[in-house]
Design an enzyme around this catalytic site. Structure first.
Site, short mmCIF file in Angstrom:
data_model
loop_
_atom_site.label_atom_id
_atom_site.label_comp_id
_atom_site.label_asym_id
_atom_site.label_seq_id
_atom_site.Cartn_x
_atom_site.Cartn_y
_atom_site.Cartn_z
N MET A 174 7.20 139.69 -40.09
CA MET A 174 7.27 140.85 -39.20
C MET A 174 8.33 140.65 -38.11
O MET A 174 9.08 141.58 -37.79
CB MET A 174 5.91 141.10 -38.56
N TYR A 213 5.74 132.69 -45.67
CA TYR A 213 4.59 133.27 -46.39
C TYR A 213 4.76 133.15 -47.90
O TYR A 213 5.83 133.43 -48.44
CB TYR A 213 4.45 134.75 -46.05
N LYS A 222 19.54 164.57 -35.49
CA LYS A 222 18.09 164.49 -35.74
C LYS A 222 17.66 163.03 -35.87
O LYS A 222 18.50 162.13 -36.05
CB LYS A 222 17.74 165.26 -37.00
N ARG A 252 14.52 173.38 -51.99
CA ARG A 252 13.69 172.86 -50.92
C ARG A 252 13.36 174.05 -50.03
O ARG A 252 12.71 174.98 -50.50
CB ARG A 252 14.43 171.73 -50.19
#
Ligand SMILES: *Cc1c(COP(=O)(O)O)cnc(C)c1O
Length: 374
Positions: free
Chosen positions: A310, A262, A39, A136
């Protein structure tokens, strides 16, 4: 590595992946079927090449979270049986029925919905999911007789098994797992003709009584420890599968007292050599790793300094050999020389588990699949 493009990439060692699959085989023994879980795009490592490698290695089937994931693999030539760990979304029922994918079932509404699309001549195989303590998805144990009775009235569905999921198997000393196994055992005795599946990676490794007829290994196949922070992959003989690398794109000589990046979250304490590396949080190198994590360059550790941006970040290489220049390989995850940064180590820095380290790996990075030994 790659001839063109941004020099930030993942190396995925399929031979190590297959070794981890062999570890599952040795642990569960013959007679227990193995459906690795691929998955979430194979835990971020690329579902198609991984599924094809596992198919070749002798997996009996594959588990997916969603029908969309199964469709992708099927189109790529994967022919193994597929089990969907959740009900197909509305609109996908027809395809699931047509493909004969196995479905984990945990509501009667889903059963009725799937039944309307099913063909009693080729009933859809379903595993009835029981909540043995995960809290769950899954039918409460007490509801099971009524559920089975109702399912028997839906000829489009064929109950082919019982399944449940372990909540705390990653902490082997916790009593919850034993209680879950006891509940599963009582269910199994009631429906003795149905195969059972309970074990994830942690169950496979730490709880032999959870193996039953088929198992669903995920993280251990991908080289991560299911026991983090209590146990590392190497403690259990799990081999690392993924390495994550980038390159230095610039080396800066900076005076003492200079802010880096930053927020000036790092100020050079002395005259420093700062390397800019072309990887950032958009690649999955979490922003929380700034001023915290380390990378390997020429087999030596260097600290990540300042905030992770980023697309780039800074590493302090003042203590490293001056021969290190632009173009040098930076290992964010994996082996370099005698040292290695493991998924567990990255997970600790990110205050998470190896699963999330892998799943967050940015999909814009090229993945290089290596078939030979590591
Ligand atoms: C993801 C998942 C697994 C695999 O778990 P790992 O801890 O990665 O081995 C097994 N079963 C179910 C139902 C899952 O959702």
């Amino acid at each position: 590595m790659i001839a063109v493009g941004r020099p930030t990439w993942l190396e995925i060692h399929l031979a190590a992946l297959v070794d981890n699959f062999r570890l599952v085989q040795r642990t569960v023994g013959e007679g227990v079927a193995i459906f690795p879980v691929v998955k979430a795009n194979g835990y971020g490592l690329g579902a198609i090449p991984i599924a094809l490698a596992l198919q070749q290695a002798g997996a009996h089937g594959l588990c997916l979270a969603m029908a969309e994931e199964a469709a992708l693999l099927q189109q790529a030539g994967v022919t193994l049986p597929m089990a969907l760990l959740s009900s197909p979304a509305p609109g996908l029922e027809k395809e699931v029925v047509r493909q004969g994918w196995q479905v984990f079932l945990y509501t009667l509404a889903d059963a009725r919905r799937l039944h309307t699309f099913a063909d009693p001549a080729h009933p859809l195989p379903v595993h009835v999911k029981v909540d043995t303590g995960m809290g769950r998805l899954g039918f409460p144990l007490d509801d099971l007789p009524a559920v089975m009775t109702e399912l028997a009235t839906l000829p489009g569905l064929k109950v082919v098994g019982l399944a449940s999921h372990l909540a705390c198997a990653d902490e082997p000393q916790r009593p919850v797992t034993r209680l879950q196994m006891e509940k599963m055992e009582s269910v199994r005795q009631q429906y003795a003709h149905l195969p059972v599946s309970l074990a994830n990676s942690a169950g496979i490794l730490a709880h032999a009584a959870s193996h039953y007829q088929w198992v669903r290994p995920g993280i251990m196949i991908y080289g991560g420890s299911p026991f983090h922070p209590q146990g590392t992959a190497s403690d259990w003989g799990i081999k690392p599968v993924v390495a994550w690398k980038s390159r230095i794109i610039q080396v800066r000589e900076m005076a003492a007292g200079c802010g880096v990046g930053y927020g000036h979250a790092f100020i050079t304490p002395t005259a420093s050599r700062i390397a800019l590396v072309t990887v950032g949080y958009a690649d999955g190198y979490s922003r929380c790793l700034g001023n915290l994590a380390q990378v390997l360059i020429q087999g030596r550790r260097a600290p990540v300094v300042g905030r992770v941006s980023m697309d780039s970040m800074a590493v302090d290489i003042t203590q490293l050999p001056h021969s290190i220049q632009e173009g040098e390989i930076v290992t964010l995850l994996g082996q370099d020389g005698q040292d290695a940064i493991t998924a567990e180590e990255l997970a600790t820095w990110m205050d998470t588990i190896p699963y999330e380290v892998f799943c967050r790996l940015g999909q814009r990075m090229p993945k290089i699949y290596l078939r030979e030994g590591t």
